[in-house]
Write a protein that holds these residues in place. Sequence first.
Motif, mmCIF file in Angstrom:
data_model
loop_
_atom_site.group_PDB
_atom_site.id
_atom_site.type_symbol
_atom_site.label_atom_id
_atom_site.label_comp_id
_atom_site.label_asym_id
_atom_site.label_seq_id
_atom_site.Cartn_x
_atom_site.Cartn_y
_atom_site.Cartn_z
ATOM 1 N N ILE A 128 -31.137 24.567 -37.214
ATOM 2 C CA ILE A 128 -30.637 24.400 -35.998
ATOM 3 C C ILE A 128 -28.996 24.668 -36.066
ATOM 4 O O ILE A 128 -28.254 25.619 -35.821
ATOM 5 C CB ILE A 128 -30.718 23.499 -35.035
ATOM 6 N N ARG A 129 -28.481 23.585 -36.990
ATOM 7 C CA ARG A 129 -27.005 23.701 -37.263
ATOM 8 C C ARG A 129 -26.782 22.716 -38.274
ATOM 9 O O ARG A 129 -27.350 21.385 -38.253
ATOM 10 C CB ARG A 129 -26.200 23.442 -36.297
ATOM 11 N N ASP A 130 -26.111 23.102 -39.445
ATOM 12 C CA ASP A 130 -25.657 22.250 -40.506
ATOM 13 C C ASP A 130 -26.964 21.595 -41.032
ATOM 14 O O ASP A 130 -27.872 21.995 -41.620
ATOM 15 C CB ASP A 130 -24.694 21.167 -40.260
ATOM 16 N N LEU A 131 -26.997 20.226 -40.964
ATOM 17 C CA LEU A 131 -28.146 19.498 -41.637
ATOM 18 C C LEU A 131 -29.353 19.167 -40.693
ATOM 19 O O LEU A 131 -30.275 18.594 -40.903
ATOM 20 C CB LEU A 131 -27.585 18.174 -42.105
ATOM 21 N N VAL A 132 -29.260 19.650 -39.577
ATOM 22 C CA VAL A 132 -30.361 19.389 -38.400
ATOM 23 C C VAL A 132 -31.155 20.649 -38.242
ATOM 24 O O VAL A 132 -31.083 21.679 -38.187
ATOM 25 C CB VAL A 132 -29.593 19.342 -37.219
ATOM 26 N N THR A 172 -25.477 17.338 -53.483
ATOM 27 C CA THR A 172 -25.412 18.450 -52.843
ATOM 28 C C THR A 172 -26.621 18.047 -51.669
ATOM 29 O O THR A 172 -27.725 17.610 -51.799
ATOM 30 C CB THR A 172 -26.141 19.644 -53.537
ATOM 31 N N VAL A 173 -26.070 17.987 -50.413
ATOM 32 C CA VAL A 173 -27.048 17.954 -49.365
ATOM 33 C C VAL A 173 -27.231 19.118 -48.473
ATOM 34 O O VAL A 173 -26.294 19.944 -48.017
ATOM 35 C CB VAL A 173 -26.148 16.917 -48.391
ATOM 36 N N THR A 174 -28.393 19.416 -48.593
ATOM 37 C CA THR A 174 -28.995 20.644 -47.603
ATOM 38 C C THR A 174 -30.025 20.045 -46.665
ATOM 39 O O THR A 174 -30.473 19.170 -46.675
ATOM 40 C CB THR A 174 -29.450 21.514 -48.568
ATOM 41 N N PRO A 175 -30.180 20.940 -45.625
ATOM 42 C CA PRO A 175 -31.180 20.795 -44.592
ATOM 43 C C PRO A 175 -32.750 20.814 -45.165
ATOM 44 O O PRO A 175 -32.847 21.524 -46.356
ATOM 45 C CB PRO A 175 -30.929 21.783 -43.559
ATOM 46 N N LEU A 176 -33.720 20.360 -44.316
ATOM 47 C CA LEU A 176 -35.011 20.520 -44.789
ATOM 48 C C LEU A 176 -35.363 21.969 -44.982
ATOM 49 O O LEU A 176 -35.261 22.729 -44.066
ATOM 50 C CB LEU A 176 -36.032 19.910 -43.884
ATOM 51 N N ARG A 182 -28.550 14.767 -37.939
ATOM 52 C CA ARG A 182 -29.552 13.779 -37.343
ATOM 53 C C ARG A 182 -29.772 12.436 -37.738
ATOM 54 O O ARG A 182 -30.118 12.416 -39.033
ATOM 55 C CB ARG A 182 -30.955 14.423 -36.910
ATOM 56 N N TRP A 183 -29.552 11.305 -37.070
ATOM 57 C CA TRP A 183 -29.858 10.035 -37.536
ATOM 58 C C TRP A 183 -29.815 8.990 -36.507
ATOM 59 O O TRP A 183 -29.774 9.340 -35.294
ATOM 60 C CB TRP A 183 -28.578 9.541 -38.657
ATOM 61 N N ASN A 184 -30.441 7.864 -36.691
ATOM 62 C CA ASN A 184 -30.842 6.852 -35.570
ATOM 63 C C ASN A 184 -30.587 5.379 -36.218
ATOM 64 O O ASN A 184 -29.481 4.904 -35.904
ATOM 65 C CB ASN A 184 -32.053 6.959 -35.149
#
Length: 256
Positions: free
Chosen positions: A98-102, A88-92, A51-53
Amino acid sequence: MSGYQARFKVWRGDASGGGLEDFTVEVNDGEVVLDIIHRLQATQVPDLAVRWNCKAGKCGSCSAEINGRPRLMCMTRMSAFGREETVTVTPLRAFPVIRDLVTDVGFNYAKAREVPAFVPPAGLAPGEYRMMQQDVDRPQEFRKCIECFLCQDVCHVVRDHEDNKRAYAGPRFLMRIAELDMHPLDAAAETGLDRKRAAQDDHGLGYCNITKCCTEVCPEGIKITDNALIPLKERAVDRKYDPLVWLGSKIRRRSS
């Protein structure tokens, strides 16, 4: 720093489970972590969800955990890591994947709806409000919040104790209550709403033990703990335990 190949570990999966996957990806001068995630999408994993904007640190959309620390991916420069370091990048962690980093951050919007809005003063129309500049400056700091929810994610009250979410609003929304309570024109008290008591009884202010972890991760540099939560705690305690306030409430109750 010239271009090089970086090692990344990115969490992939959904609500049913998942894990870290290894990638090697090109990094160029001046890039941020979000650039690398976009390059991974473009070159290796087109179905990677992120998710990004705005990509300018103002929308709060690209929140994630980078090497275990809640950050905005668009504001985390690759130059902050060594070339040999694995990123390393992980979701909150505090919110459902929901899926991956979202992640599903709906918890925060539910808590936002529970905070009563500003109550305009009687007899004044919009445009007629007048305040001293120092009264404006104090709560104005909290208006810089971009609702990235990094403070909500890092707060161990909800991060480590899922059951607390029912009773605890979290630092972002306790800060909102503090902002309203500091507002010199907020007329909530005239409608019977005691914001300090509500913070304590309805929004879980007592759960906060002022570790300042929320302040440490705020990308806007808001002093959430020192300038919002501690003053709100002090006012709530004064209201609840001050013997003169207690005596006054008893006298008013008898005379009514």
